[in-house]
Design a protein around this motif. Structure first.
Motif, mmCIF file in Angstrom:
data_model
loop_
_atom_site.group_PDB
_atom_site.id
_atom_site.type_symbol
_atom_site.label_atom_id
_atom_site.label_comp_id
_atom_site.label_asym_id
_atom_site.label_seq_id
_atom_site.Cartn_x
_atom_site.Cartn_y
_atom_site.Cartn_z
ATOM 1 N N LEU A 1 0.828 -1.203 0.000
ATOM 2 C CA LEU A 1 0.000 0.000 0.000
ATOM 3 C C LEU A 1 0.864 1.255 0.000
ATOM 4 O O LEU A 1 0.552 2.228 -0.692
ATOM 5 N N CYS A 2 1.930 1.231 0.792
ATOM 6 C CA CYS A 2 2.836 2.380 0.816
ATOM 7 C C CYS A 2 3.474 2.599 -0.539
ATOM 8 O O CYS A 2 3.599 3.731 -1.015
ATOM 9 N N SER A 3 3.874 1.493 -1.173
ATOM 10 C CA SER A 3 4.484 1.597 -2.487
ATOM 11 C C SER A 3 3.491 2.154 -3.497
ATOM 12 O O SER A 3 3.820 3.018 -4.310
ATOM 13 N N ARG A 4 2.243 1.682 -3.430
ATOM 14 C CA ARG A 4 1.203 2.181 -4.329
ATOM 15 C C ARG A 4 0.937 3.666 -4.066
ATOM 16 O O ARG A 4 0.786 4.454 -4.995
ATOM 17 N N SER A 5 0.890 4.026 -2.788
ATOM 18 C CA SER A 5 0.656 5.431 -2.426
ATOM 19 C C SER A 5 1.771 6.319 -2.943
ATOM 20 O O SER A 5 1.529 7.417 -3.467
ATOM 21 N N GLU A 6 3.022 5.856 -2.790
ATOM 22 C CA GLU A 6 4.159 6.632 -3.278
ATOM 23 C C GLU A 6 4.111 6.762 -4.791
ATOM 24 O O GLU A 6 4.410 7.827 -5.345
ATOM 25 N N TRP A 7 3.713 5.697 -5.476
ATOM 26 C CA TRP A 7 3.601 5.751 -6.931
ATOM 27 C C TRP A 7 2.533 6.747 -7.360
ATOM 28 O O TRP A 7 2.748 7.567 -8.267
ATOM 29 N N LEU A 8 1.360 6.688 -6.672
ATOM 30 C CA LEU A 8 0.287 7.619 -6.997
ATOM 31 C C LEU A 8 0.707 9.063 -6.706
ATOM 32 O O LEU A 8 0.406 9.976 -7.482
ATOM 33 N N ASP A 9 1.413 9.247 -5.587
ATOM 34 C CA ASP A 9 1.887 10.581 -5.237
ATOM 35 C C ASP A 9 2.842 11.110 -6.300
ATOM 36 O O ASP A 9 2.782 12.279 -6.694
ATOM 37 N N ALA A 10 3.732 10.238 -6.759
ATOM 38 C CA ALA A 10 4.672 10.633 -7.808
ATOM 39 C C ALA A 10 3.935 10.973 -9.100
ATOM 40 O O ALA A 10 4.293 11.934 -9.803
ATOM 41 N N GLU A 11 2.894 10.185 -9.425
ATOM 42 C CA GLU A 11 2.113 10.455 -10.623
ATOM 43 C C GLU A 11 1.383 11.786 -10.527
ATOM 44 O O GLU A 11 1.297 12.538 -11.503
ATOM 45 N N VAL A 12 0.840 12.072 -9.342
ATOM 46 C CA VAL A 12 0.150 13.356 -9.142
ATOM 47 C C VAL A 12 1.127 14.516 -9.293
ATOM 48 O O VAL A 12 0.822 15.522 -9.949
ATOM 49 N N ARG A 13 2.315 14.370 -8.686
ATOM 50 C CA ARG A 13 3.324 15.425 -8.814
ATOM 51 C C ARG A 13 3.732 15.614 -10.274
ATOM 52 O O ARG A 13 3.903 16.743 -10.746
ATOM 53 N N ARG A 14 3.877 14.488 -10.990
ATOM 54 C CA ARG A 14 4.263 14.564 -12.397
ATOM 55 C C ARG A 14 3.168 15.258 -13.215
ATOM 56 O O ARG A 14 3.454 16.122 -14.058
ATOM 57 N N ALA A 15 1.910 14.878 -12.954
ATOM 58 C CA ALA A 15 0.798 15.497 -13.678
ATOM 59 C C ALA A 15 0.675 16.976 -13.344
ATOM 60 O O ALA A 15 0.392 17.801 -14.216
ATOM 61 N N THR A 16 0.889 17.310 -12.061
ATOM 62 C CA THR A 16 0.809 18.716 -11.651
ATOM 63 C C THR A 16 1.888 19.538 -12.324
ATOM 64 O O THR A 16 1.642 20.655 -12.792
ATOM 65 N N ARG A 17 3.102 18.988 -12.365
ATOM 66 C CA ARG A 17 4.188 19.700 -13.053
ATOM 67 C C ARG A 17 3.861 19.895 -14.529
ATOM 68 O O ARG A 17 4.132 20.954 -15.105
ATOM 69 N N SER A 18 3.286 18.856 -15.140
ATOM 70 C CA SER A 18 2.939 18.938 -16.552
ATOM 71 C C SER A 18 1.894 20.023 -16.796
ATOM 72 O O SER A 18 2.005 20.821 -17.742
ATOM 73 N N LEU A 19 0.874 20.077 -15.914
ATOM 74 C CA LEU A 19 -0.157 21.105 -16.056
ATOM 75 C C LEU A 19 0.429 22.497 -15.880
ATOM 76 O O LEU A 19 0.072 23.437 -16.601
#
Length: 373
Positions: free
Chosen positions: A142-160
């Motif tokens: 779950l922690c690994s999944r959460s970290e992955w999702l967090d990284a994806e959100v940060r990546r998407a936010t940077r892209s936006l």
């Protein structure tokens, strides 16, 4: 508190489970080690010394700790307290022959996960270890999944954010293309706003926001008729009145957005021709009534105009440009912004180097009005 197991969960989720065994009895350690080895996917780490075990745990990440209570210092409770300061989520089982309720309450308050009584029943021990390690694997996953999702959100936010900035830059260029005298003005004046904002001590995020929004300062020129905007000679009074509408037009274009970046851009577009002494336009604001991004951009805009080649003038030497802004400190410009620019004057040549310009000649006869500020 962020535990080390949370920090490293993405690396640990699929690895062998580290099981730490702490007991000062050699026979107990040997027995427990054999039982742990019977559980697939486990790597036992036996310690006869609780101090050495604690040292190891503070340098590594265990997945399960099996801990005796009655040991030379630190005893089980002291070990548990120190361990929990570093590892908040790792299960800890106290293995003891003490059945006193006070001990169990103390251990639970310090973060013990479970208890096993001595002598250890092999079947119960293996079942408890398997269940706790299964929960541990789920937690790591779950922690690994959460970290992955967090990284994806940060990546998407940077892209936006990058796309938003690209949109602003492209719109700014659209306005700039209608005003051929500006050349590389957008990049340079935005760089100057960043230098000034940083020297004023603004937080990095705020300085970056002003730097990103500043290129939109003249977007309102889109609404100025070509015969005025592209006129090669001086503007007559009526033409100047129309030209002075571009800050309000720019504000109308940019206002009302939910984007913080566009909100700041709208503020800059509206205020970058206001003057600190109240003699600017379109609203005649003065002093702190002019939003700080507008005061910063007003100076950056004029400073780049002074030091750049325009169809109607040569570029001023830096010393002459500095002298001009100092002379207008407290008049046209916010004194604090002038001081901030001067504090970063060693960075100015690097900004100017972005565009080749002919040798500068000071045109002292030119007045501010002739720059169409």
């Amino acid at each position: 508190m962020t535990s080390s197991s949370d920090r490293d969960s993405s690396d640990r989720a699929g690895a062998a489970m580290n099981v730490v065994l702490v007991d000062d009895s050699r026979s107990s350690i040997a027995h427990l080690t054999g039982l742990v080895q019977s559980v697939p996917g486990c790597a036992p780490h036996p310690f006869l010394s609780s101090a050495r075990a604690l040292e190891w745990c503070l340098r590594h990440e265990p997945d399960l700790v099996l801990l005796d209570h009655e040991m030379p210092p630190p005893d089980g409770l002291a070990f548990l307290e120190a361990f929990r300061a570093e590892h908040a989520e790792v299960p800890v089982v106290m293995v003891t022959n003490c059945t006193e309720q006070a001990l169990r309450h103390a251990a639970l308050n310090l973060g013990a996960t479970d208890f096993l009584n001595k002598p250890v029943d092999a079947c119960e021990f293996v079942a408890r270890v398997r269940n706790l390690l299964k929960l541990r694997r789920s937690h790591l996953s779950l922690c690994s999944r959460s970290e992955w999702l967090d990284a994806e959100v940060r990546r998407a936010t940077r892209s936006l954010a990058l796309r938003e900035r690209e949109t602003i830059l492209f719109l700014s260029r659209a306005a700039e293309r209608r005003d051929p005298e500006t050349g590389g003005h957008l990049v340079r004046m935005a760089a100057y706003t960043g230098l000034i904002a940083e020297a004023l001590g603004l937080p990095a995020a705020e300085a970056d926001l002003i730097h990103a929004a500043a290129p939109m300062h003249d977007v309102g020129k889109i609404g100025i008729p070509d015969h005025i905007l592209l006129k090669p000679g001086p503007l007559d009074p009526e033409e100047r009145r129309i030209m002075q509408q571009h800050p309000a037009i720019g504000h109308e274009i940019l206002a009302g957005s939910s984007s913080v970046l566009l909100q700041v851009a709208a503020e800059i577009a509206f205020c970058h021709h206001e003057r600190y002494d109240g003699s600017g336009y379109p609203r005649g604001l003065s002093s702190d009534a002019i939003p700080l991004p507008g005061r910063i951009t007003a100076l950056a805009d004029v400073f780049d105009a002074l030091t750049s080649v325009r169809p109607y003038k040569a570029a001023w030497p830096l010393d002459a440009a500095y002298e001009y802004v100092v002379q207008n400190r407290g008049g046209h410009f916010d004194p604090a912004c002038v001081d901030a620019l001067l504090a970063r004057r060693e960075d100015v040549p690097a900004v100017m180097a972005g565009e080749e310009t002919p040798p500068a000649e000071c045109c002292a006869r030119l007045r501010c009005a002739e720059f169409r500020f």
